[in-house]
Motif scaffolding. Sequence first.
Motif, PDB file in Angstrom:
ATOM      1  N   VAL A  35       0.865  -1.178   0.000  1.00 34.84           N
ATOM      2  CA  VAL A  35       0.000   0.000   0.000  1.00 34.84           C
ATOM      3  C   VAL A  35       0.906   1.235   0.000  1.00 34.84           C
ATOM      4  O   VAL A  35       1.970   1.238   0.624  1.00 34.84           O
ATOM      5  N   ALA A  36       0.482   2.257  -0.736  1.00 34.61           N
ATOM      6  CA  ALA A  36       1.219   3.518  -0.786  1.00 34.61           C
ATOM      7  C   ALA A  36       0.223   4.669  -0.695  1.00 34.61           C
ATOM      8  O   ALA A  36      -0.890   4.583  -1.223  1.00 34.61           O
ATOM      9  N   TYR A  37       0.632   5.721  -0.002  1.00 33.15           N
ATOM     10  CA  TYR A  37      -0.190   6.919   0.127  1.00 33.15           C
ATOM     11  C   TYR A  37       0.411   8.015  -0.750  1.00 33.15           C
ATOM     12  O   TYR A  37       1.527   8.486  -0.513  1.00 33.15           O
ATOM     13  N   ASN A  38      -0.314   8.409  -1.788  1.00 31.04           N
ATOM     14  CA  ASN A  38       0.174   9.413  -2.739  1.00 31.04           C
ATOM     15  C   ASN A  38      -0.187  10.816  -2.283  1.00 31.04           C
ATOM     16  O   ASN A  38      -1.323  11.080  -1.926  1.00 31.04           O
ATOM     17  N   ASN A  39       0.805  11.680  -2.312  1.00 35.62           N
ATOM     18  CA  ASN A  39       0.575  13.093  -2.050  1.00 35.62           C
ATOM     19  C   ASN A  39       1.622  13.893  -2.812  1.00 35.62           C
ATOM     20  O   ASN A  39       2.501  13.322  -3.448  1.00 35.62           O
ATOM     21  N   ASP A  40       1.547  15.208  -2.759  1.00 39.21           N
ATOM     22  CA  ASP A  40       2.438  16.045  -3.548  1.00 39.21           C
ATOM     23  C   ASP A  40       3.862  16.117  -3.000  1.00 39.21           C
ATOM     24  O   ASP A  40       4.778  16.476  -3.732  1.00 39.21           O
ATOM     25  N   ILE A  41       4.060  15.788  -1.751  1.00 39.52           N
ATOM     26  CA  ILE A  41       5.370  15.955  -1.130  1.00 39.52           C
ATOM     27  C   ILE A  41       6.202  14.684  -1.206  1.00 39.52           C
ATOM     28  O   ILE A  41       7.301  14.667  -1.736  1.00 39.52           O
ATOM     29  N   ILE A  42       5.681  13.589  -0.656  1.00 38.57           N
ATOM     30  CA  ILE A  42       6.413  12.323  -0.595  1.00 38.57           C
ATOM     31  C   ILE A  42       5.404  11.185  -0.490  1.00 38.57           C
ATOM     32  O   ILE A  42       4.317  11.361   0.041  1.00 38.57           O
ATOM     33  N   THR A  43       5.771  10.018  -0.997  1.00 38.65           N
ATOM     34  CA  THR A  43       4.871   8.872  -0.973  1.00 38.65           C
ATOM     35  C   THR A  43       5.413   7.815  -0.019  1.00 38.65           C
ATOM     36  O   THR A  43       6.385   7.130  -0.346  1.00 38.65           O
TER      37      THR A  43
END
Length: 164
Positions: A35-43
């Motif tokens: 599982v990975a959490y995508n965001n604009d800063i870091i994943t």
Amino acid sequence: TYSISVKDFDFELGHIFYTFPKNNGSSDQDLYASVAYNNDIITPSAAAYWNYNSAHDADPSVVYFTFGISHEFEPVDKLTITPSASLGFGDNAWSEYVTGVDAGTELTDSTIGVAAAYAITDNISVGAQINYTWIPSHTLRHLDYMGCGKDQLVWGGVNCTFSF
């Protein structure tokens, strides 16, 4: 691999076939989930790997875990670059499987790397990666976890991805 995205999360289930340095080039197979959490800063991401091929005769609870961070960016159209860093942990059964002794739960490896992928079409891409891995665990270094007396390794690979 089967993957699906739900809001800002990417889920993946899959199978990998690989060689492991300590096994003198013999192959292993794992089932995995991540599982990975995508965001604009870091994943940030987490994954669990179950070695069902070789380790099941020793102990069916042999599991390896990774926790990592990455950030994908596109410097030019169709080319993505992804630097990353990760920590790997082996449960007690995993450590015993790879070392032959009761080594306990261990921080098995630390890896930094970079991957690149180029989209040939909307459904086909080619890529490559290079990584540097070192073994932080004194116990695993002493037990020659990576083989040949090494506690550091530079490794990489190439791939072709088809999506549908």
